[in-house]
Design a protein around this motif. Structure first.
Motif, PDB file in Angstrom:
ATOM      1  N   PRO A  34      -5.893  -5.518   5.550  1.00  0.00           N
ATOM      2  CA  PRO A  34      -4.437  -5.623   5.395  1.00  0.00           C
ATOM      3  C   PRO A  34      -3.733  -4.269   5.305  1.00  0.00           C
ATOM      4  O   PRO A  34      -2.518  -4.189   5.477  1.00  0.00           O
ATOM      5  CB  PRO A  34      -4.279  -6.411   4.093  1.00  0.00           C
ATOM      6  CG  PRO A  34      -5.548  -6.143   3.337  1.00  0.00           C
ATOM      7  CD  PRO A  34      -6.608  -6.046   4.386  1.00  0.00           C
TER       8      PRO A  34
ATOM      9  N   VAL B 114       2.951  -8.225   9.551  1.00  0.00           N
ATOM     10  CA  VAL B 114       1.956  -7.428   8.828  1.00  0.00           C
ATOM     11  C   VAL B 114       1.782  -6.043   9.441  1.00  0.00           C
ATOM     12  O   VAL B 114       1.898  -5.019   8.752  1.00  0.00           O
ATOM     13  CB  VAL B 114       0.597  -8.156   8.799  1.00  0.00           C
ATOM     14  CG1 VAL B 114      -0.437  -7.343   8.015  1.00  0.00           C
ATOM     15  CG2 VAL B 114       0.745  -9.556   8.219  1.00  0.00           C
TER      16      VAL B 114
ATOM     17  N   GLY C  76      -5.940  -9.605   9.334  1.00  0.00           N
ATOM     18  CA  GLY C  76      -5.023  -9.530   8.198  1.00  0.00           C
ATOM     19  C   GLY C  76      -5.735  -9.661   6.868  1.00  0.00           C
ATOM     20  O   GLY C  76      -5.348  -9.035   5.880  1.00  0.00           O
TER      21      GLY C  76
END
Length: 319
Positions: free
Chosen positions: A169, A194, A165
């Motif tokens: 991202p 995410v 992450g």
């Protein structure tokens, strides 16, 4: 029965506690065209983790959580988890006994012993080694460290997802190898808000695919080139719960596809992983994942505990 899963707070606290003792493994870009896909491919190299696999994260978390005065730990493992438990017990200053199926490579047994544990070899696969470890532990002052189906193991493995992450991202999805499901469930829980995480299993160890098809966890026969690291006869209870909650769509790859991906990883990157470690990459190389131009996919290379540079990967060099 409701399955308890590590929440975000537990995952973040675990990562912060382990961060000084584990490696933040790198993410390396490889041209998508080299793998036959249009988009961008990032390899998360967990094979560079302590003991050669992601297993060090969960094992260390589990061992550090043991009560003061614990004399030892016992585990069953195809090899990677056992080495990780032995390493973690060395840090904690306690003894480790690891039960390993006879189908595991002897190099993995030697690594367990090199980290200071006592290795017990049991005929069969992981399931028989697990039963033997439980029988041996009865009446002894030791605590079991499950290979994949425990909160501490999953919360530790979630560190892979936290790092992805941070490092990527913008990625569209993550592909991870899946055996008992500790890496899958930890990564998926860390990235649930995410990006999706896709579990990839060998066709000859289809514990998650079979469970989802049956609507419940079921036993499957395990064999094949990745059985030593992904040969769980039944998917973990927690991984099954995560997969159902997040509507996972696992992929299956053949032994030939796994070995082809292993060879390709060596040819293109000079990175040598074990068969189970490249299972997620195999799905990508085999065309089972649609990566379009402008998209990014992260592939976790989970382990590298192999005996030597094997002939099926590297042809002899003459002259």
């Amino acid at each position: 029965m409701t399955v308890r899963l590590p929440g975000r707070e537990q995952i973040e606290e675990t990562y912060a506690r382990l961060r000084p003792m584990v490696r933040r493994t790198p993410v390396v870009e490889i041209a998508g065209g080299d793998l036959g896909v249009a988009g961008r491919v990032l390899l998360k190299l967990e094979l560079l983790q302590h003991t050669g696999s992601f297993k060090a994260r969960g094992a260390l978390n589990a061992v550090l959580a043991m009560p003061d005065g614990t004399a030892g730990a016992v585990a069953a493992s195809g090899g990677n988890h056992g080495a990780a438990v032995a390493w973690a017990c060395g840090i904690a200053g306690i003894e480790a006994d690891v039960f390993v199926p006879s189908t595991s490579p002897m190099e993995k047994v030697r690594r367990i012993e090199e980290y200071g544990a006592t290795a017990h070899i049991v005929d069969g696969y992981y399931a028989t080694a697990y039963e033997a470890s439980r029988a041996w532990a009865e009446g002894r002052p030791v605590l079991p460290v499950h290979a994949y189906d425990a909160d501490a193991i999953i919360a530790g493995a979630a560190g892979v997802g936290i790092e992805i992450g941070d490092q990527a991202p913008y990625a569209r999805r993550v592909l991870v190898p899946c055996g008992g499901g500790g890496l899958y469930s930890g990564t998926a829980l860390a990235l649930r808000d995410v990006m999706p995480v896709v579990p990839v299993e060998p066709e000859r160890c289809p514990s998650l695919v079979s469970a989802l098809a049956a609507g419940e966890r079921v036993d499957v026969d395990v064999s094949g080139v990745a059985a030593d690291s992904l040969g769980a006869a039944r998917i973990g209870e927690r991984a099954f719960a995560v997969a159902r909650e997040l509507a996972a769509e696992p992929l299956l790859v053949s032994d030939d596809q796994i070995l082809a991906a292993r060879r390709l990883l060596w040819d293109e990157c000079r990175v040598l992983a074990e068969p189970g470690g490249v299972t997620a990459l195999a799905a990508l190389v085999a065309g089972k994942v649609d990566v379009r131009d402008g998209e990014t996919v992260v592939v976790v290379i989970s382990g590298a505990n192999h005996p030597t540079i094997p002939a099926d990967v590297v042809a002899p060099v003459s002259g």
